[in-house]
Design a protein around this motif. Structure first.
Motif, short mmCIF file in Angstrom:
data_model
loop_
_atom_site.label_atom_id
_atom_site.label_comp_id
_atom_site.label_asym_id
_atom_site.label_seq_id
_atom_site.Cartn_x
_atom_site.Cartn_y
_atom_site.Cartn_z
N UNK A 147 0.84 -1.20 0.00
CA UNK A 147 0.00 0.00 0.00
C UNK A 147 0.88 1.25 0.00
N UNK A 148 0.94 1.92 -1.15
CA UNK A 148 1.73 3.16 -1.27
C UNK A 148 3.18 2.93 -0.85
N UNK A 149 3.78 1.90 -1.42
CA UNK A 149 5.15 1.52 -1.08
C UNK A 149 6.11 1.70 -2.27
N UNK A 150 5.70 1.23 -3.43
CA UNK A 150 6.62 1.15 -4.57
C UNK A 150 7.15 2.51 -5.01
N UNK A 151 6.37 3.57 -4.79
CA UNK A 151 6.82 4.90 -5.19
C UNK A 151 7.90 5.46 -4.27
N UNK A 152 8.16 4.79 -3.14
CA UNK A 152 9.14 5.28 -2.17
C UNK A 152 10.51 4.63 -2.33
N UNK A 153 10.66 3.70 -3.26
CA UNK A 153 11.92 2.95 -3.36
C UNK A 153 12.51 3.10 -4.76
N UNK A 154 13.83 2.93 -4.84
CA UNK A 154 14.53 3.08 -6.11
C UNK A 154 14.44 1.82 -6.97
N UNK A 155 14.26 0.67 -6.33
CA UNK A 155 14.20 -0.59 -7.08
C UNK A 155 12.95 -1.36 -6.67
N UNK A 156 11.78 -0.94 -7.18
CA UNK A 156 10.54 -1.63 -6.80
C UNK A 156 10.52 -3.09 -7.24
N UNK A 159 8.95 -6.47 -5.31
CA UNK A 159 7.98 -7.37 -5.95
C UNK A 159 8.50 -8.81 -5.93
N UNK A 160 9.78 -8.98 -6.19
CA UNK A 160 10.36 -10.33 -6.15
C UNK A 160 10.29 -10.90 -4.74
N UNK A 161 10.57 -10.07 -3.74
CA UNK A 161 10.48 -10.52 -2.36
C UNK A 161 9.06 -10.90 -1.99
N UNK A 162 8.09 -10.13 -2.48
CA UNK A 162 6.69 -10.44 -2.18
C UNK A 162 6.30 -11.78 -2.79
N UNK A 163 6.71 -12.02 -4.01
CA UNK A 163 6.39 -13.30 -4.65
C UNK A 163 7.02 -14.48 -3.92
N UNK A 164 8.19 -14.25 -3.32
CA UNK A 164 8.90 -15.35 -2.66
C UNK A 164 8.19 -15.87 -1.42
N UNK A 165 7.28 -15.07 -0.85
CA UNK A 165 6.57 -15.52 0.37
C UNK A 165 5.08 -15.71 0.11
N UNK A 166 4.66 -15.57 -1.14
CA UNK A 166 3.25 -15.68 -1.50
C UNK A 166 2.92 -17.14 -1.85
#
Length: 323
Positions: free
Chosen positions: A97-106, A110-117
């Motif tokens: 939630x409103x995270x990807x715009x705050x980081x240089x390498x979104x 996303x890869x980390x999220x997929x790894x625990x999904x």
């Protein structure tokens, strides 16, 4: 000091990203809230009997979130080893939630999220729309001013349109399954726009552009199947757009600007007419002079006057000062 991202919201309000996000999480889900801030989203998900864990960079906000979530990891979401921290297939839903715009390498998050999904798990994402009409109008006025919160939050480092967001997700092996956009009129946001200096036609044109009323994109997504072509999904408006009434000051300024434009147009017409009259008289004078030069009287007079001028120059008295 409380986190600036700690605030209350109504989960039933669908024209907010947080209300939409809560509605997209199935009841009794195991949820990872990445960038959980003070835990306000997880607190609302508890009413759906979800078990929510969080990741938060700010230790003060993380401490607040612990009162609402099952657990909170204080870590940088961009560098965290998610699988090592939580285990593979640990969550039914990962919320960004409103995270990807705050980081240089979104893509790393996303890869980390997929790894625990889980294999059939869901990603729920919200992100601002950099092509919202307010930002278009601001740029027309040469303005790009950061604010504490909102579309130009002072901590934003990445900006996306709907097309570039889809490209980002496709490259990460993620397929959008449903999408919405919260809506806001271009003149009703925190963005620095002076409507009194904008022609109404420009404002109306921007309002009519595709996705220009979309303030934030909110979507659900899943892991892509190898070789799958991502379907084309367009975000649906999450709420009606209410055009704000113009203040008397703006109305007065716009009327004055319109009056000045009409006056300028009238003066330009008058100037054009005056130039045409001057050009007409100049042409008439040249034509009359030419007729005079072509007349017999002109030729006779010129034949008499020319020898007299020559004789006058020949018999001019000598200057006494010159010896």
């Amino acid at each position: 000091m409380p986190s600036k991202y700690a605030f209350d919201f109504d989960p039933q309000e669908t024209n907010t990203s947080h209300g939409l996000l809560v509605g997209m999480v199935p009841p009794r889900s195991r949820v990872l809230d990445v960038g959980c801030a003070a835990g306000y989203l997880g607190d609302a998900l508890k009413d759906k009997e979800c078990i929510v864990r969080g990741v938060e960079l700010d230790p003060v906000a993380a401490e607040e979130a612990r009162a609402h979530l099952a657990s909170v990891v204080v870590a940088d979401a961009e560098t965290l080893d998610y699988a090592a921290e939580f285990g593979a297939e640990a969550f039914d839903v990962v919320v960004l939630a409103d995270v990807l715009e705050h980081v240089r390498n979104p893509a790393r998050i996303l890869a980390g999220a997929l790894s625990v999904l889980t294999e059939d798990g869901t990603l729920v994402i919200s992100i601002p729309n950099v092509a919202h009409g307010s930002l278009r109008l601001g740029l027309l006025q040469g303005r790009w001013n950061y604010t504490p919160l909102g579309l130009l939050d002072e901590t934003h480092v990445r900006f996306v349109t709907w097309d570039t967001l889809q490209d980002l997700l496709t490259d990460a092996g993620i397929v959008v399954t449903a999408a919405w956009m919260t809506t806001a009129d271009p003149l009703a946001t925190e963005v620095d726009v002076d409507p009194a200096l904008l022609p109404q036609e420009i404002v109306d044109w921007v309002r009519a552009q595709p996705l220009a009323l979309g303030y934030q994109f909110v979507l659900s997504a899943r892991r892509a199947v190898p070789g799958e072509t991502a379907p084309q999904v367009e975000p649906l408006p999450a709420g009606p757009v209410v055009t704000p009434a113009e203040s008397p000051t703006i109305v007065s300024a716009r009327e004055e600007a319109d009056r000045l434009r009409r006056t300028l147009a009238d003066r330009e017409d008058e100037l054009r007419a005056a130039k045409e009259i001057i050009a007409y008289h100049e042409a008439a004078a040249l034509e009359a002079e030419q007729r005079l030069r072509d007349s017999a009287a002109w030729r006779v007079g010129n034949a008499v006057v020319t020898p007299l001028r020559a004789a006058k120059r020949a018999f001019r008295p000598t200057d006494p000062g010159k010896g």
